[in-house]
Design a protein around this motif. Structure first.
Motif, PDB file in Angstrom:
ATOM      1  N   GLY A  87       0.793  -1.221   0.000  1.00 29.32           N
ATOM      2  CA  GLY A  87       0.000   0.000   0.000  1.00 29.32           C
ATOM      3  C   GLY A  87       0.823   1.268   0.000  1.00 29.32           C
ATOM      4  O   GLY A  87       0.303   2.350  -0.288  1.00 29.32           O
ATOM      5  N   VAL A  88       2.111   1.136   0.301  1.00 29.58           N
ATOM      6  CA  VAL A  88       2.980   2.315   0.408  1.00 29.58           C
ATOM      7  C   VAL A  88       3.612   2.685  -0.925  1.00 29.58           C
ATOM      8  O   VAL A  88       3.725   3.869  -1.272  1.00 29.58           O
ATOM      9  CB  VAL A  88       4.085   2.070   1.468  1.00 29.58           C
ATOM     10  N   LEU A  89       4.038   1.688  -1.701  1.00 30.46           N
ATOM     11  CA  LEU A  89       4.768   1.959  -2.942  1.00 30.46           C
ATOM     12  C   LEU A  89       4.021   2.908  -3.890  1.00 30.46           C
ATOM     13  O   LEU A  89       4.636   3.808  -4.468  1.00 30.46           O
ATOM     14  CB  LEU A  89       5.115   0.651  -3.640  1.00 30.46           C
ATOM     15  N   PRO A  90       2.696   2.756  -4.056  1.00 32.55           N
ATOM     16  CA  PRO A  90       1.997   3.697  -4.942  1.00 32.55           C
ATOM     17  C   PRO A  90       2.007   5.137  -4.422  1.00 32.55           C
ATOM     18  O   PRO A  90       1.814   6.073  -5.213  1.00 32.55           O
ATOM     19  CB  PRO A  90       0.562   3.141  -4.978  1.00 32.55           C
ATOM     20  N   ALA A  91       2.220   5.312  -3.107  1.00 27.04           N
ATOM     21  CA  ALA A  91       2.208   6.653  -2.522  1.00 27.04           C
ATOM     22  C   ALA A  91       3.570   7.326  -2.536  1.00 27.04           C
ATOM     23  O   ALA A  91       3.686   8.516  -2.241  1.00 27.04           O
ATOM     24  CB  ALA A  91       1.695   6.580  -1.073  1.00 27.04           C
ATOM     25  N   MET A  92       4.623   6.571  -2.887  1.00 30.57           N
ATOM     26  CA  MET A  92       5.972   7.123  -2.844  1.00 30.57           C
ATOM     27  C   MET A  92       6.237   8.045  -4.025  1.00 30.57           C
ATOM     28  O   MET A  92       5.711   7.858  -5.116  1.00 30.57           O
ATOM     29  CB  MET A  92       7.003   5.992  -2.807  1.00 30.57           C
ATOM     30  N   GLU A  93       7.055   9.063  -3.783  1.00 27.55           N
ATOM     31  CA  GLU A  93       7.460   9.972  -4.837  1.00 27.55           C
ATOM     32  C   GLU A  93       8.238   9.216  -5.916  1.00 27.55           C
ATOM     33  O   GLU A  93       8.888   8.206  -5.646  1.00 27.55           O
ATOM     34  CB  GLU A  93       8.330  11.088  -4.257  1.00 27.55           C
TER      35      GLU A  93
END
Length: 288
Positions: free
Chosen positions: A79-85
């Motif tokens: 769930g974090v990877l799509p939110a990373m710059e």
């Protein structure tokens, strides 16, 4: 130098002091922990405590994972990877073993995220003292290097893939065996009717001596075992060493025995104590 924004996902025994040292170094730090109460104390030092890991990672230049195992890291990062710059870097510091490290690197590659395999050598006190040894594999990144300098005494460069996680298993095989052997020597002395302090006193200063054995041995003798590294975590790591060693074609029989002793200590109720509690698995009074 520009302020660096770092997200620390996992603020347990290791993640909490890592985050604190990043704050002391002047970085903007966001933190997340599955149990929010464990992250809350960092707010007083200036950290932004987030309810969701993706919230912490959004806008961060470096995202650190310091979680229990590979499965936990994979579940959180899905769930974090799509939110990373787009140009952010994932610094994977958890001890996850060889197979999981490869899987996490593949996950980062599929999402086109820069990945550094960088588990650390050290327990709570080195983490508090910013004296960890960072084992780093993957492409170098100046921002990650600044993070490593803030939390560690030195960085050991290993390779371009996930070699760092494999080196961590080698190092853990040694430190876990040494801890287990120290506990067993003390248990043997007691079983033989000897004062167990004689063991530490006799090896002191000689070629058989070890600062680590002295430290763990004295903790065992004191009966006070606050966790620098929990026995349940050590059992997990010993299992990773044994399974990865077998998969690579080695015969890690000592690692397998250490794993079994640590698991026995957990069964005896010492899972949340320091890994030196493996001593209880060797005591005559605790034998099956």
């Amino acid at each position: 130098m520009d302020e660096l924004t770092v997200a620390v996902l996992g603020t347990g025994i290791m993640g909490e002091p890592i985050a604190r040292n990043l704050l002391r170094a002047g970085f903007a730090v966001r933190v997340w922990n599955r149990t929010r109460a464990k992250a809350e104390p960092l707010a007083a030092d200036g950290a932004r405590v987030c309810d969701e890991p993706a919230e912490a990672a959004d806008g961060a230049e470096v995202v650190i994972t310091m979680l229990h195992d590979g499965e936990a890291v994979e579940n959180v990062m899905a769930g974090v990877l799509p939110a990373m710059e787009e140009d952010a870097v994932w610094a994977q510091m958890s001890t996850v073993g060889a197979e999981a490290a490869d899987r996490l690197a593949d996950l980062a590659r599929k999402r086109d995220v820069r990945f550094i395999d960088c588990p650390v050598l050290g327990t709570r006190k080195p983490a508090e003292d910013a004296a960890l040894v960072v084992l780093a594999a993957g492409a170098r990144d100046e921002r990650a290097d600044r993070v490593f300098d803030a939390i560690g005494s030195r960085t050991v460069r290993v390779g371009e893939g996930t070699e760092a996680s494999r080196l961590k298993l080698v190092l853990n095989s040694w430190v876990l065996a040494l801890t287990t052997a120290t506990g067993e020597a003390i248990a043997l002395a007691e079983a033989f009717g000897l004062d167990p302090r004689l063991f530490l006193e006799t090896i002191a200063g000689g070629s058989l001596d070890s600062q680590y054995a002295q430290m763990k041995g004295k903790a065992i003798l004191s009966g006070e075992l606050p966790a620098s590294f929990k026995t349940v975590g050590a059992a997990k790591d010993a299992g990773l060493v044994a399974s990865a060693g077998r998969a690579a074609g080695a015969r890690p029989r000592v690692a397998e025995a250490v794993r079994d002793q640590l698991r026995r200590a957990v069964e005896l109720g010492h899972g949340d104590e320091d890994m030196a509690a493996v001593y209880y698995a060797a005591r005559a009074s605790d034998s099956e």
